[in-house]
Design an enzyme around this catalytic site. Sequence first.
Site, PDB file in Angstrom:
ATOM      1  N   ASP A 156       0.824  -1.202   0.000  1.00 57.39           N
ATOM      2  CA  ASP A 156       0.000   0.000   0.000  1.00 57.39           C
ATOM      3  C   ASP A 156       0.866   1.263   0.000  1.00 57.39           C
ATOM      4  O   ASP A 156       0.352   2.365  -0.019  1.00 57.39           O
ATOM      5  CB  ASP A 156      -0.922   0.013   1.242  1.00 57.39           C
ATOM      6  CG  ASP A 156      -2.382  -0.008   0.815  1.00 57.39           C
ATOM      7  OD1 ASP A 156      -2.652  -0.288  -0.365  1.00 57.39           O
ATOM      8  OD2 ASP A 156      -3.241   0.264   1.691  1.00 57.39           O
ATOM      9  N   ASP A 320     -10.537  -6.345  11.840  1.00 59.33           N
ATOM     10  CA  ASP A 320     -10.414  -7.748  12.213  1.00 59.33           C
ATOM     11  C   ASP A 320     -11.566  -8.198  13.108  1.00 59.33           C
ATOM     12  O   ASP A 320     -12.293  -9.146  12.794  1.00 59.33           O
ATOM     13  CB  ASP A 320      -9.061  -8.005  12.884  1.00 59.33           C
ATOM     14  CG  ASP A 320      -8.620  -6.864  13.788  1.00 59.33           C
ATOM     15  OD1 ASP A 320      -9.489  -6.039  14.156  1.00 59.33           O
ATOM     16  OD2 ASP A 320      -7.438  -6.810  14.143  1.00 59.33           O
TER      17      ASP A 320
END
Lengths: 714, 758
Positions: A156, A320
């Site tokens: 990224d 998550d």
Amino acid sequence: MALVLPMDATAQLVIIIPLLVLLSYARVEADAKDSTDIFRVLVLVVGGFITLRYLSWRAGYTLYGSDLFSLIAVCLLFGAEVYSACIHFLGGFINVSRISRPLLSVDDLPSGTQLPTVDVMIPSYNEDPELLEVTLRAARQMRYPADRFTIYLLDDGGTDQRIAHGDPAIANAARQRRADLQALCTRLGVTYLTRPRNERAKAGNLNHALGHTQGDLVVVLDADHVPTVEFLDRTVPWFVRHDDVFLVQTPHFMVNPDPIDRNMLQGFSRMPSENDMFYRDIQRGLDFWGASFFCGSAAVLRRKHLEEVGGLCGDTITEDAETAFELHSRGYRSIYIDRPMVAGLAPETFSAFITQRMRWAQGMVQILVLKRPFMSPGLTLPQRLGYLSSIMFWLFPFSRTIFLVAPLAYLIFGMDIYNASIMQILAYTVPHVIATYIIADMLYGRKRWPLVSELYEVMQCLFSLVAIFKVLLNPRKPAFMVTPKGETLDEETISPLAWPFYVLFVLTLVGFAFGIYRLTAYPLTRDMTIVVLLWNTFNFVTLLGAIGALLERRQRRGSPRMPSQEIGMIEGAGGSPVPCDIMDLSATGARLKPVPDATNGLDPGEKLVLSTYSQPLNRRVSLPVRICSRSESHGVELGVKFEGMSPQQTDDAVALSYGDTARWLYFQERRSRPVSFFQGLTMMLSLIWRPFFLHLRAMMRRRSAPLASDRGRL
Amino acid sequence: MKPLFTQLRARLICCLALLIFLTGPVQAQSLERDSMRLSSFTPQAGPVRLTDVASAVDLFIPVSGRVTMTDARIELRFVHSIALLAERSFLLVRMNDITIAQIPIDPLQPQATARFMIPDDLWQSGFNHLSIGVIQHYTDRCEDSLAPELWTELDLHQSQLEFSLTPKDGVLTLSHLDHLFGPGIGAFGRVTLLSAGTDDAMRGMVLPLVAQSLALRRRFMPLLIDHVEWNDPAKRDDIPGPLVLVATAAHLEDLLGQEAPAVKGPTLNISRTPVVTDENDQVIMPSRVQLIVSGRTADEVLEAARVLSIMDDALNPVPTLTVVGRHQTPAHLAPLARLVLHPEQTYRFADLGLPTQSLRGFGAHGAGLEVRLPGDFYTHDSAQVELLLDLSYGAGMGPGSVINIFLNGDFVHGRLLDEGHGAMFRRYRIVLPARRFMPGNNRIDFEFMLRPEVVGGECAGVDGRHLMAQLMGSSTIQLPNFGSASSQPNLGLFGNTGFPFNSEQGAARFDLLVAHQAQFGPALTLLGRITQVAGAVHDGWHLHGNLEALPKSSRSIVVAPTSALPEPLFEGWSVAFGRVTRWPYAAINDVRSTTQPPGGGFAAWLVNSLGLRPVPEYGGAFDDMLRGNVSQVSGLGPMGGLSLMSNPLQGASGAVLVVTAEDEARLTARIDTLIQPQVWSQLHGGLMLWQDMDTPVVSAQVVDRFEIGDSSDWLLLRLWLSNNPWYWLVLVVVGALLVVVSASWLLLRRRRSLEMQD
């Protein structure tokens, strides 16, 4: 309340003594080898009764104030206590029983079983290529049919968006990063993936990768999370055996101390790590109730299930836990394997540590506000309580801040924050504190030593409190902040986040001064003043520790070394092989202890070959090393650096240093030992002073440095 | 010589005869000469010590409006410091603010007796204020006004008030009842109730009401009550002293004939009986005061008695009244409810009888607030009473100026008055644990010590006349929530409040049981005393001429000789009167734990080591104590016996007070003694034996305890469990074990299910 408080304080004091004796007996029995859950439950029930009794008394008889401000202070303090009690009860429920999953292996699956394909995804944003190389090399060496798994580096930091950034420096850096990482991936046979835009941070990165891959299972590893060779071998069979399993999570095993541990406690190899309590106790408890959740890394997920919820969820910055919640709500199961198979790095600086914790706190509060897991119809009641426990824990900054400030409200401003007589404190408060301690000791005693939680909470509370308020004001605003990892510090420095602790410390000292004045000037309230002074002393001790921990110690080694029990041979250019113990080991070097009678000629600068048996690779490996240092304080010990290694030797070094789960297990078990409250207190009291005075000395040095430079200029 | 002697003797006899003739009617008017100790007029025990340059003691002498006080003299005994200066030191006696005597002090004679007269015209009906003060100096030069040499001690016990009383004539009205039966000197201390007819139900309710009404008018002075069944008209003529006739109109007509007043409803009438003479017109019984409680029916008689119990005498300057209606809202409350403070209420000091107090000048000043709580006042140990004081003090206060606040004699709060320019406090908050208030009467004392500033130099002291402090009547006391529960027996509480034989609830029923009607008088005398300490009449007493109602009565008083007491009454109790006497001898009973925390042992050590003080009135755990008793055939001898216990015949919630003696005559005499303040004030524990006022009283705390309460089962449970905490412990442990077993089973199931899945 009627059930809890049907007697006067004197009678309460009398009956509480046998109850505490019963509690202590059950606590001892709960640790017995052949003990069942019954004694654990007994401790929780009796301790819970004592706490409930305390809260009932507080609610029924002590909540009043002489004026509005006192009343507000009283209610805030009680609110903090109620919150702590809720966490206490939820923790008791979650941890009443824990499950240890059996060790499965791909080898044990029925022959002919079609193994699922696996995509190993390593998202990265700004990590060094050297750090990534270790992770990638370790991933390559995982024991699993090579044609059944693919490794992806999800970059990224080199996206099209960053390369096209308006700032040429950022654009150039991104371009360079992309090139470097593509080269690295080509060299290691790993697939490089990047994307056009940096949307939705890590979750977006992973989702983008999901669109470009087809593996049945997805392994997520953070850039610094190095897997052992058995990671896939132990996790994938759960997916083969159970179609409804969407997640197999494993612990995050840290190979370096966090800044508080390193700066103040200095007990990394002796004392359980801060995250041991969560990964070794709480996750197992959550797993018992089917509520263990995804922790962002060191986990395997099933693609099919992920696709049902549109990939990793990105409404919050803790994607998550949010993803796990969504899949639990759909009735899928999670498995937690308490076996350290991924080694990672803890944040090195206090600022990085706070950045990480603020993100967790904000993300969890986002889930609380946006998702309301306790009301989710798809979850079972224990799962709801599990999520509630995990999320509500992160509200601790409220209570911890109140506990810090409350005694000052009494000592300095004279606000009657705690309306109780000494008899009532003896009958209700003291037993509650004892019961709480006994329960916490039973639930987490081996993984969390006394006063450590308080220290960590104090150090986080002020920053997290602000962060949580921001979430409450605007739940969708928080942005994902990457935790800096692998930082080094060339010299000792005071954390830039230290000043709020100076203010609190001074206020605590002022509180002592007022307390002494109150002792002499208000004899009628002397009992209460003494109690509050003790409370203030407790805060003072934790603040001393906090200030000590804010002096960042030097951290020169980018790749931390972990203890090793291996033995090896070192061989020079002309000499005969010398047996040695490998004391510690990393991917870049080791500390060796040669046998005492063969140390001649082993001097710094000498080039040698270290050969040893590699358990993960199941063969001997030979690594070229150069002696960097020699010390003789505990016999001759050599600091060596791996140098001039071929790609295969580099792989061998990585496998040797990070590939063996047994090493991590041994290390974990070595530092998991319970200590009594008084041992913990003594240890804490002995540890806090030196860092504190070092901190003061650093402050003095910092003040005198400008003066000296001024004098120099003059 | 003989005729002269004979002549003289004849003249002497004539003179004596004339004297007898002349004084005869006067004797009938009774010019009584009497004396009383001055200590009778002050609650302070022992000698009174007057210190400092000027101080005084105030005595209040009540005089009944029924008599005129004449020829009063005071003999005052005192001792003073030999350091006093004769020329400048003297006693100053003032009567109703008029100086009546200045008694010089002679340092050479430190023990002295002074005698002086009180002018007749200074006496007035009601309370007369007698102030005995002292002005004392030890030097002519600069003087320390607090010097220890400045003292004079008055021995009020040996000092006497001697006086003569002359009954007043005139038409009697009902408004005179207050004087006739008041607490003053000359009022009636004995009365005879005559009840006519055979209606036991009516008599059983009316006689207690009448007895209570009259006793209440006596306030704190004892009233002996006799009872006579009046079925013979001539019987009335044999009874000396005031009479109360309780009868229906028909019976009155039968018994009084023409003399009977007209009765047209519930009637109260007061008059004088005719003088009773013999056939030779010799007065054999002078005229007596006669109060008639009557009506046309039994209900009307009862209604008349009820009005007698509530009426203000001063509003009835007529000899007769007929009741035509009575109304009370809310109807369920008894008069006692008006006297006691109620839970969760705030009261102004002024409404509790403490208006704004302005305290001026140098020295100690005090003000007291009476706080009357129900006899079964009980609250949780976290409850608090909040005082919000409005107080101020003026400028010029010097070192040592303080206000100290005491609750029932225990120091609870203090503050220096150290602002040189004075200060004013509004809503000054003091929080007191409610448990420090006792059931019944409590007193909060505010003691101010005002001292001037210290100024240097000889004789440069400020005299302190400028000193001023005020405690405002707008100050308030706020009570917490409390309920009705009490740990018994507690004869001390009974002696102070009458509890458990009074109630704020009008419907509460109490039974007064005697073995024989001959004991009506002593029983009513005792009831009168209970009413006095309760401060209000209770319209729920039933008088029984036998003990048959005992098993049905939840609160009862039994007045009977030992031979008449049923043995089952004492079943399970450490004390028994009767054919076999049972005593809880101290050697085999440990009652010390009433002042120790329950359970003793470690908890006792802990609490005592920390200096914590449990409240004894709420009992402790008696389980671990040594218990025992001895049954013996012995009897009470000359003593009277009194014990308060649970009523085994009625059930767990019943309470019975047994008052007994060996025979009826002794029982009457012992009750007459019991109600005397000297004996009554010694009620304590659960058992008392007494004889007469000169014989020491024997009292003991019995180990048997029981709990009674009216309103809240929750509070009763709390009280009981506080006394028996181990039951709670067992309950908690059993409950915990049940939860543990259930939870463990569920966990086991869950674990097996997970293992099956794996």
